[in-house]
Scaffold this motif. Structure first.
Motif, PDB file in Angstrom:
ATOM      1  N   LEU A  15      19.232  23.790  -0.126  1.00 40.38           N
ATOM      2  CA  LEU A  15      19.671  24.976  -0.859  1.00 40.38           C
ATOM      3  C   LEU A  15      18.598  26.061  -0.860  1.00 40.38           C
ATOM      4  CD1 LEU A  15      21.489  23.514  -4.025  1.00 40.38           C
ATOM      5  CD2 LEU A  15      22.529  24.574  -2.013  1.00 40.38           C
ATOM      6  N   ALA A  16      17.339  25.631  -0.838  1.00 38.94           N
ATOM      7  CA  ALA A  16      16.227  26.582  -0.849  1.00 38.94           C
ATOM      8  C   ALA A  16      15.875  27.074   0.554  1.00 38.94           C
ATOM      9  CB  ALA A  16      15.005  25.935  -1.496  1.00 38.94           C
ATOM     10  N   GLY A  17      16.593  26.579   1.558  1.00 40.71           N
ATOM     11  CA  GLY A  17      16.371  27.062   2.920  1.00 40.71           C
ATOM     12  C   GLY A  17      15.378  26.263   3.734  1.00 40.71           C
ATOM     13  N   TYR A  18      14.937  25.131   3.227  1.00 42.80           N
ATOM     14  CA  TYR A  18      14.000  24.295   3.967  1.00 42.80           C
ATOM     15  C   TYR A  18      14.746  23.401   4.958  1.00 42.80           C
ATOM     16  CZ  TYR A  18      10.592  25.849   0.521  1.00 42.80           C
ATOM     17  OH  TYR A  18       9.768  26.630  -0.260  1.00 42.80           O
ATOM     18  N   ARG A  19      14.054  22.976   6.013  1.00 45.40           N
ATOM     19  CA  ARG A  19      14.700  22.237   7.098  1.00 45.40           C
ATOM     20  C   ARG A  19      14.174  20.805   7.185  1.00 45.40           C
ATOM     21  NH1 ARG A  19      14.146  25.131  12.570  1.00 45.40           N
ATOM     22  NH2 ARG A  19      11.934  25.015  12.012  1.00 45.40           N
ATOM     23  N   ILE A  20      15.105  19.882   7.503  1.00 48.44           N
ATOM     24  CA  ILE A  20      14.795  18.453   7.541  1.00 48.44           C
ATOM     25  C   ILE A  20      15.022  17.941   8.964  1.00 48.44           C
ATOM     26  CG2 ILE A  20      15.366  16.185   6.600  1.00 48.44           C
ATOM     27  CD1 ILE A  20      16.523  17.688   4.132  1.00 48.44           C
ATOM     28  N   TRP A  21      13.995  17.326   9.528  1.00 46.60           N
ATOM     29  CA  TRP A  21      14.060  16.813  10.895  1.00 46.60           C
ATOM     30  C   TRP A  21      14.005  15.288  10.873  1.00 46.60           C
ATOM     31  CZ3 TRP A  21      15.051  18.227  15.765  1.00 46.60           C
ATOM     32  CH2 TRP A  21      14.596  17.431  16.817  1.00 46.60           C
ATOM     33  N   MET A  22      14.945  14.649  11.569  1.00 44.34           N
ATOM     34  CA  MET A  22      14.903  13.193  11.695  1.00 44.34           C
ATOM     35  C   MET A  22      14.127  12.821  12.945  1.00 44.34           C
ATOM     36  SD  MET A  22      17.881  10.280  11.654  1.00 44.34           S
ATOM     37  CE  MET A  22      17.951  10.325   9.868  1.00 44.34           C
ATOM     38  N   SER A  23      13.107  12.024  12.752  1.00 43.48           N
ATOM     39  CA  SER A  23      12.218  11.669  13.850  1.00 43.48           C
ATOM     40  C   SER A  23      12.926  10.875  14.941  1.00 43.48           C
ATOM     41  CB  SER A  23      11.044  10.829  13.310  1.00 43.48           C
ATOM     42  OG  SER A  23      10.264  10.326  14.374  1.00 43.48           O
ATOM     43  N   GLY A  24      12.562  11.176  16.168  1.00 39.76           N
ATOM     44  CA  GLY A  24      13.006  10.381  17.300  1.00 39.76           C
ATOM     45  C   GLY A  24      11.848   9.609  17.902  1.00 39.76           C
ATOM     46  N   ARG A  25      10.684   9.661  17.221  1.00 37.16           N
ATOM     47  CA  ARG A  25       9.475   9.052  17.787  1.00 37.16           C
ATOM     48  C   ARG A  25       8.944   7.877  16.978  1.00 37.16           C
ATOM     49  NH1 ARG A  25       5.047  13.323  19.317  1.00 37.16           N
ATOM     50  NH2 ARG A  25       4.300  11.443  20.396  1.00 37.16           N
ATOM     51  N   THR A  26       9.429   7.710  15.749  1.00 42.28           N
ATOM     52  CA  THR A  26       8.964   6.584  14.942  1.00 42.28           C
ATOM     53  C   THR A  26      10.044   6.196  13.947  1.00 42.28           C
ATOM     54  OG1 THR A  26       7.064   5.708  13.707  1.00 42.28           O
ATOM     55  CG2 THR A  26       7.844   7.917  13.093  1.00 42.28           C
ATOM     56  N   GLN A  27       9.887   5.055  13.328  1.00 40.50           N
ATOM     57  CA  GLN A  27      10.852   4.542  12.357  1.00 40.50           C
ATOM     58  C   GLN A  27      10.140   3.522  11.476  1.00 40.50           C
ATOM     59  OE1 GLN A  27      11.255   3.674  15.810  1.00 40.50           O
ATOM     60  NE2 GLN A  27       9.988   1.904  15.270  1.00 40.50           N
ATOM     61  N   MET A  28      10.829   3.071  10.433  1.00 45.61           N
ATOM     62  CA  MET A  28      10.252   2.039   9.585  1.00 45.61           C
ATOM     63  C   MET A  28      11.222   0.869   9.493  1.00 45.61           C
ATOM     64  SD  MET A  28      11.832   1.805   6.310  1.00 45.61           S
ATOM     65  CE  MET A  28      10.505   1.390   5.183  1.00 45.61           C
ATOM     66  N   VAL A  29      10.701  -0.279   9.082  1.00 46.21           N
ATOM     67  CA  VAL A  29      11.515  -1.482   8.901  1.00 46.21           C
ATOM     68  C   VAL A  29      11.528  -1.819   7.421  1.00 46.21           C
ATOM     69  CG1 VAL A  29      11.750  -3.945   9.408  1.00 46.21           C
ATOM     70  CG2 VAL A  29      10.964  -2.372  11.188  1.00 46.21           C
ATOM     71  N   TYR A  30      12.723  -2.034   6.893  1.00 47.28           N
ATOM     72  CA  TYR A  30      12.884  -2.371   5.477  1.00 47.28           C
ATOM     73  C   TYR A  30      13.233  -3.845   5.346  1.00 47.28           C
ATOM     74  CZ  TYR A  30      15.012  -2.652   0.849  1.00 47.28           C
ATOM     75  OH  TYR A  30      15.331  -3.026  -0.423  1.00 47.28           O
ATOM     76  N   TYR A  31      12.596  -4.512   4.381  1.00 47.60           N
ATOM     77  CA  TYR A  31      12.873  -5.931   4.134  1.00 47.60           C
ATOM     78  C   TYR A  31      13.764  -6.033   2.892  1.00 47.60           C
ATOM     79  CZ  TYR A  31       8.950  -6.224   7.310  1.00 47.60           C
ATOM     80  OH  TYR A  31       8.117  -6.058   8.401  1.00 47.60           O
ATOM     81  N   PRO A  32      15.006  -6.470   3.055  1.00 43.14           N
ATOM     82  CA  PRO A  32      15.980  -6.400   1.961  1.00 43.14           C
ATOM     83  C   PRO A  32      15.781  -7.477   0.901  1.00 43.14           C
ATOM     84  CG  PRO A  32      16.963  -7.474   3.849  1.00 43.14           C
ATOM     85  CD  PRO A  32      15.582  -7.026   4.286  1.00 43.14           C
ATOM     86  N   ARG A  33      16.607  -7.409  -0.130  1.00 43.12           N
ATOM     87  CA  ARG A  33      16.584  -8.404  -1.194  1.00 43.12           C
ATOM     88  C   ARG A  33      16.879  -9.786  -0.623  1.00 43.12           C
ATOM     89  NH1 ARG A  33      14.879  -4.301  -3.048  1.00 43.12           N
ATOM     90  NH2 ARG A  33      15.237  -3.456  -5.125  1.00 43.12           N
ATOM     91  N   ALA A  34      16.250 -10.793  -1.208  1.00 37.09           N
ATOM     92  CA  ALA A  34      16.391 -12.158  -0.689  1.00 37.09           C
ATOM     93  C   ALA A  34      17.483 -12.941  -1.402  1.00 37.09           C
ATOM     94  CB  ALA A  34      15.064 -12.903  -0.809  1.00 37.09           C
ATOM     95  N   THR A  35      18.120 -12.338  -2.411  1.00 40.73           N
ATOM     96  CA  THR A  35      19.212 -12.999  -3.122  1.00 40.73           C
ATOM     97  C   THR A  35      20.383 -12.038  -3.257  1.00 40.73           C
ATOM     98  OG1 THR A  35      18.530 -12.298  -5.352  1.00 40.73           O
ATOM     99  CG2 THR A  35      17.544 -14.334  -4.468  1.00 40.73           C
ATOM    100  N   LEU A  36      21.590 -12.583  -3.332  1.00 34.36           N
ATOM    101  CA  LEU A  36      22.772 -11.740  -3.495  1.00 34.36           C
ATOM    102  C   LEU A  36      22.782 -11.083  -4.874  1.00 34.36           C
ATOM    103  CD1 LEU A  36      25.544 -13.905  -1.790  1.00 34.36           C
ATOM    104  CD2 LEU A  36      24.326 -11.918  -0.864  1.00 34.36           C
TER     105      LEU A  36
END
Length: 329
Positions: free
Chosen positions: A198-219
């Motif tokens: 809304l304020a006019g700033y720009r968001i770029w999604m990287s094509g050169r790196t990423q992260m790995v998330y480790y999810p919850r271990a229980t339902l």
């Protein structure tokens, strides 16, 4: 320009991450040295020895700083770190303690920010697990069934986006829009991205790196996580009077469908929507397990059902709670 042409502040919101924080700091310290950055661990009151591990690292490396976060939640942690240590830094780099990162993660983020002149660089978040439940949850979270095709849940070649997993942000832009809304315990990143756009700033999604998330271990843990996500999304919708996207509106039907199923005691047709939803999810899990020749992820369908139900219940809970009774979501 090179990465060292811009200074950075690396912030790790943290609560009871003794299992991960030591190795994470060991990995980040060389990057901090290359970028001339501080590493601020904003701890929400850990009781598992996390603070001791951070203090040991700080004794070895003055770039590492332990900061108490009395409000405990991530949004407050990052706001406090930026307010305390952000002066003189160009970029904020947000690191989640419960994640995995390439060794050159921070370098690549700064390089892309400089190359694109983006105000925010977000990344793809791939999910990985070790135990049976974690692997099933990871399979669900890496799928369109589990995430509705959210862009940051899949690898990107590099593109301008509306939202993604927060990684780097220009501190001037962060401050200009007021930082994170601390009334949000979940979905604070999407809420901030909305204000940035809304304020006019720009968001770029990287094509050169990423992260790995480790999810919850229980339902159970997964359910309450997605209950919070649902509440946060509803809070975002209410604050900005937004219309949910189609991929968000479909899971909203899950809680009503589950409620409707109870009326099957009076007529069997009331159970049909529930049975169709269950068949799609469980069938997905079975097909995925067969395709990947991995029986261990057959529970991906069950994980998806838990995610859908938690998200839907959380959304409706927040939406239907009287304004005077709403808490941070």
């Amino acid at each position: 320009m090179t990465p060292t042409a811009a200074s950075s502040l690396i912030v790790i919101p943290c609560l009871n991450e003794a299992v991960h924080i030591g190795a994470l700091l060991e990995q980040l310290r060389p990057a901090a040295a290359r970028l001339g950055a501080r590493i601020v661990v904003a701890d929400g009151g850990s009781t598992d020895g996390t603070q001791d591990i951070v203090e040991e690292a700080a004794a070895e490396d003055p770039r590492v700083i332990l900061l108490a976060n009395p409000k405990r939640i991530q949004s407050a942690a990052i706001n406090l770190a930026v307010a305390t240590f952000g002066d003189g830094a160009d970029y904020l780099i947000r690191i989640d303690a419960h994640g995995g990162y390439p060794a050159d993660y921070c370098d690549r983020l700064v390089e892309e920010a400089l190359a694109t002149d983006a105000d925010s660089v977000v990344v793809s978040m791939l999910t990985s697990g070790t135990g049976a439940v974690q692997k099933a949850v990871a399979a669900a979270q890496n799928s369109k069934l589990g995430t509705g095709g959210s862009k940051h849940r899949h690898m990107s070649a590099g593109e301008w986006v509306d939202h993604g997993h927060h990684a780097l942000m220009r501190i001037a832009a962060f401050k200009a829009v007021g930082g994170y809304d601390e009334s949000f315990s979940h979905n604070e990143d999407a809420e901030l991205d909305h204000r940035l756009r809304l304020a006019g700033y720009r968001i770029w999604m990287s094509g050169r790196t990423q992260m790995v998330y480790y999810p919850r271990a229980t339902l159970k843990g997964l359910f309450f996580q997605y209950l919070g996500y649902g509440r946060g999304r509803a809070k975002n919708v209410l604050k900005h009077r937004m219309v949910p996207k189609l991929r968000q509106m479909i899971p909203l039907l899950v809680a009503p469908v589950v409620l409707l199923a109870f009326f099957s005691l009076f007529h069997w047709l009331a159970a049909v929507p529930f049975l169709l939803w269950a068949a799609v999810c469980l069938g997905y899990g079975a097909v995925t397990a067969i395709r990947q020749r991995n029986s261990g992820i057959a529970l991906a369908g069950v994980s998806a059902m838990v995610m859908h139900l938690g998200w839907s219940l959380g959304f409706w809970q927040q939406l239907l709670t009287p304004r005077s009774q709403r808490k941070a979501a």
